[in-house]
Design a protein around this motif. Structure first.
Motif, PDB file in Angstrom:
ATOM      1  N   GLY A 254       0.822  -1.198   0.000  1.00  0.00           N
ATOM      2  CA  GLY A 254       0.000   0.000   0.000  1.00  0.00           C
ATOM      3  C   GLY A 254       0.859   1.253   0.000  1.00  0.00           C
ATOM      4  O   GLY A 254       2.044   1.216   0.360  1.00  0.00           O
ATOM      5  N   ALA A 255       0.281   2.370  -0.381  1.00  0.00           N
ATOM      6  CA  ALA A 255       1.033   3.631  -0.441  1.00  0.00           C
ATOM      7  C   ALA A 255       1.610   4.000   0.917  1.00  0.00           C
ATOM      8  O   ALA A 255       2.764   4.431   1.019  1.00  0.00           O
ATOM      9  N   SER A 256       0.811   3.835   1.970  1.00  0.00           N
ATOM     10  CA  SER A 256       1.303   4.172   3.302  1.00  0.00           C
ATOM     11  C   SER A 256       2.433   3.234   3.718  1.00  0.00           C
ATOM     12  O   SER A 256       3.372   3.650   4.413  1.00  0.00           O
ATOM     13  N   ASP A 257       2.368   1.965   3.278  1.00  0.00           N
ATOM     14  CA  ASP A 257       3.444   1.014   3.565  1.00  0.00           C
ATOM     15  C   ASP A 257       4.739   1.462   2.896  1.00  0.00           C
ATOM     16  O   ASP A 257       5.819   1.417   3.499  1.00  0.00           O
ATOM     17  N   ILE A 258       4.624   1.882   1.658  1.00  0.00           N
ATOM     18  CA  ILE A 258       5.799   2.320   0.901  1.00  0.00           C
ATOM     19  C   ILE A 258       6.443   3.533   1.567  1.00  0.00           C
ATOM     20  O   ILE A 258       7.661   3.575   1.789  1.00  0.00           O
ATOM     21  N   VAL A 259       5.625   4.509   1.900  1.00  0.00           N
ATOM     22  CA  VAL A 259       6.137   5.730   2.531  1.00  0.00           C
ATOM     23  C   VAL A 259       6.791   5.396   3.872  1.00  0.00           C
ATOM     24  O   VAL A 259       7.864   5.918   4.212  1.00  0.00           O
ATOM     25  N   ASP A 260       6.171   4.506   4.631  1.00  0.00           N
ATOM     26  CA  ASP A 260       6.706   4.130   5.946  1.00  0.00           C
ATOM     27  C   ASP A 260       8.050   3.424   5.821  1.00  0.00           C
ATOM     28  O   ASP A 260       9.007   3.730   6.555  1.00  0.00           O
ATOM     29  N   ILE A 261       8.157   2.483   4.895  1.00  0.00           N
ATOM     30  CA  ILE A 261       9.415   1.753   4.730  1.00  0.00           C
ATOM     31  C   ILE A 261      10.515   2.674   4.219  1.00  0.00           C
ATOM     32  O   ILE A 261      11.671   2.596   4.654  1.00  0.00           O
ATOM     33  N   GLN A 262      10.153   3.580   3.300  1.00  0.00           N
ATOM     34  CA  GLN A 262      11.142   4.540   2.809  1.00  0.00           C
ATOM     35  C   GLN A 262      11.701   5.386   3.953  1.00  0.00           C
ATOM     36  O   GLN A 262      12.905   5.678   4.005  1.00  0.00           O
ATOM     37  N   ALA A 263      10.851   5.748   4.887  1.00  0.00           N
ATOM     38  CA  ALA A 263      11.268   6.642   5.974  1.00  0.00           C
ATOM     39  C   ALA A 263      12.011   5.914   7.079  1.00  0.00           C
ATOM     40  O   ALA A 263      12.846   6.510   7.766  1.00  0.00           O
ATOM     41  N   ASN A 264      11.746   4.627   7.251  1.00  0.00           N
ATOM     42  CA  ASN A 264      12.256   3.929   8.440  1.00  0.00           C
ATOM     43  C   ASN A 264      13.086   2.689   8.126  1.00  0.00           C
ATOM     44  O   ASN A 264      13.275   1.842   8.990  1.00  0.00           O
ATOM     45  N   HIS A 265      13.592   2.593   6.906  1.00  0.00           N
ATOM     46  CA  HIS A 265      14.283   1.371   6.518  1.00  0.00           C
ATOM     47  C   HIS A 265      15.531   1.110   7.347  1.00  0.00           C
ATOM     48  O   HIS A 265      15.855  -0.034   7.664  1.00  0.00           O
ATOM     49  N   ASP A 266      16.245   2.160   7.735  1.00  0.00           N
ATOM     50  CA  ASP A 266      17.482   1.976   8.500  1.00  0.00           C
ATOM     51  C   ASP A 266      17.214   1.269   9.824  1.00  0.00           C
ATOM     52  O   ASP A 266      17.865   0.272  10.168  1.00  0.00           O
ATOM     53  N   GLU A 267      16.243   1.811  10.567  1.00  0.00           N
ATOM     54  CA  GLU A 267      15.958   1.270  11.891  1.00  0.00           C
ATOM     55  C   GLU A 267      15.384  -0.139  11.819  1.00  0.00           C
ATOM     56  O   GLU A 267      15.574  -0.951  12.740  1.00  0.00           O
ATOM     57  N   GLU A 268      14.676  -0.456  10.735  1.00  0.00           N
ATOM     58  CA  GLU A 268      13.978  -1.740  10.652  1.00  0.00           C
ATOM     59  C   GLU A 268      14.741  -2.794   9.857  1.00  0.00           C
ATOM     60  O   GLU A 268      14.271  -3.919   9.706  1.00  0.00           O
TER      61      GLU A 268
END
Length: 526
Positions: A254-268
């Protein structure tokens, strides 16, 4: 010379949106590890039989069946797969000959020869599933075999796109001993000759793939096994990725999933890559419905729709507004719906209806699928309902079904208006026009457009230089705009997310935006 390369977008070049950083760097060496790589997706197959498939069932088929031609990672021109070589043998592009590789076998050990290839194509045309892939073979007149290894395709008219059709999973070669000539095969087994064998299949849940040791073809396997896990909701799929229950996601983010992963990929500990694609989303109007058979109703809908609002508010700009059925990056792309309708206007839409004698509120039944195109689908159709009803001209009822019954419904002509997505069978403008028109098409709703089917498509297919057919496709697009039977909404991008342990994402999507699982591998070290 079959030349279309310079007119295509760089689909094989993956632009990294964001890559993992951490305490070290993984080596570039990939490991052919025995542990299966688990891939999550929302693209549950509707069928396991190539003769019935003209949808995202191809995602699985690409990996377990084998066509005559395919694509190398990063390539955009068809190359021999089950075939050793293929070529037009005449000057008019009506006779196409393929010679098979030596020693081909199906996963069950049976011989794959020229007779099996002919059987597979004849079977598609004989079974002739409504909305099925027989619609891709409209120019195929007959198939001839010469000995055990040569197959000759005789076309009813020049068709320079025929090699591209041969790359599609619908043209997969099946075992005559396993697949009936006059009906679809039932059950959860597959007898193919692709890179993987289907070891087990639990419909709607999992497909377990293991290396096919009999395989001879274009794929260079980087792993020994892949398990595909099917999800109904993208949020569950993303949770599974973050919990490391799965390793890769493709289709359904989903769009919100994409935006979230883009923003938090380092930590996760995640990575996400973006593929420019020619994927599109659009609405289909059924001419048998008493309201949507009226061109004025369809044009009024086209006049009201606000694509930029849909792309920004719902899809968070992970898609772009689209104003023609042929997407940006392909010859023949236009902005016809914007040129004719301009910005959204309830006033203009009302005038269209009034001129046609329609003064009452128009009831529309708008259908979507719940588990095919990601979690944004439901909010997107709620946004369409809001826009249409906000004009004061329409009363919209939203209805939905899971993909398997949804696809059966539209093929039977049950829905007045319904949403579809389209990932190309092959990247040519022909594939964004031909599948949707004619008596038999991929939508199950006959669309009589003789100017397109009898003139413009044949003229374009006679041209081997695919960059020289812009005029024909621009004319075809204007016919679609005038009819408003199909209304484009947006053009998307392909996002693939994975845990940091996975390598190969830069080459995992083919030109038809399907995942070639054999490119995935485990990274071996920091």
């Amino acid at each position: 010379m079959f030349n279309r390369n310079r007119y295509l977008p760089p689909l094989a070049v993956i632009a990294s949106i964001s890559m993992v950083t951490g305490c070290g760097v993984f080596s570039s060496d990939a490991s052919d590890d025995a542990d299966p790589i688990i891939v999550g997706t929302t693209s549950t197959p509707s069928t396991l039989d190539p003769a019935a498939a003209w949808d995202s069932s191809w995602e699985l088929m690409r990996n377990v069946f084998q066509p005559l031609l395919g694509y190398s990672p990063g390539g955009s021109e068809p190359e021999p797969d089950a075939a050793e070589s293929c070529e037009f043998t005449d000057s008019s592009s009506t006779v196409y000959s393929c010679t098979l590789r030596e020693g081909l076998k199906f996963s069950n050990g049976h011989t794959l020869d020229a007779k099996a290839v002919k059987y597979s194509f004849d079977r598609i045309k004989k079974i002739n599933v409504n909305g099925g892939p027989a619609g891709l073979l409209t120019t195929l007149s007959r198939v001839q075999t010469k000995g055990d290894r040569e197959v000759v395709f005789h076309l009813s008219q020049p068709d320079a796109t025929f090699p591209l059709v041969l790359t599609t999973p619908a043209m997969s070669i099946v075992d005559p001993a396993e697949y009936p000539a006059d009906k679809l095969r039932e059950g959860g087994d597959i007898a193919g000759s692709g890179p993987y064998n289907l070891d087990s299949y639990d419909e709607g849940k999992t497909a377990e793939l293991v290396r096919n040791d009999n395989y001879k073809g274009i794929a260079d396997l980087k792993n020994s096994a892949v398990t595909i896990q099917y999800f109904q909701q993208s949020d569950e799929m993303v949770k599974a990725l973050k919990n490391k229950d799965i390793s890769v996601i493709y289709r359904g983010l989903g769009a919100s999933d994409i935006v979230d992963i883009q923003a938090n990929h380092d930590e996760e500990g995640l990575q996400i890559v973006e593929n420019p694609t020619t994927e599109i989303s659009y609405l289909v109007f059924n001419p048998k419905d008493p309201w949507t058979k009226n061109p004025a109703v369809r044009k009024a809908v086209a006049q009201v729709l606000d694509r930029p609002a849909l792309a920004h508010n719902i899809y968070k700009d992970t898609v772009e507004p689209l104003y023609s059925m042929i997407p940006r990056g392909l010859v023949g792309h236009t902005t016809g719906f914007f040129d004719d309708y301009g910005n959204p206007s309830a006033t203009k839409a009302k005038a269209i209806l009034t001129e046609a004698g329609i003064t009452e509120t128009v009831p529309l039944e708008l259908w979507y699928t719940t588990d095919r195109y990601g979690s944004q689908t439901k909010p997107a159709f709620e946004e369409l309902k809001r826009q249409l009803e906000g004009s004061g001209l329409f009363e919209v009822t939203l209805k939905s079904r899971p993909w398997k019954t949804y696809s059966e419904g539209y093929q039977k002509g049950e829905y007045p208006v319904f949403g579809r997505g389209w990932n190309p069978d092959f990247n040519d403008a022909d594939n964004f026009i031909a599948p949707f028109v004619g008596e038999q098409n991929a939508l199950g709703t006959p669309y009589d457009a003789p100017e397109i089917t009898k003139k413009l498509l044949p003229e374009s297919r006679a041209e081997s230089d695919r960059g020289a057919v812009a005029e024909e496709f621009e004319e075809a697009q204007q016919i679609l705009v005038d009819d408003a039977r199909l209304i484009p909404l947006w053009q998307g991008k392909a996002y693939t997310a994975a845990n940091e342990e996975i390598a190969g994402l830069e080459n995992v999507i083919d030109p038809a935006t399907m995942m070639i699982m054999w490119q995935l591998s485990w990274k071996t070290s920091w």
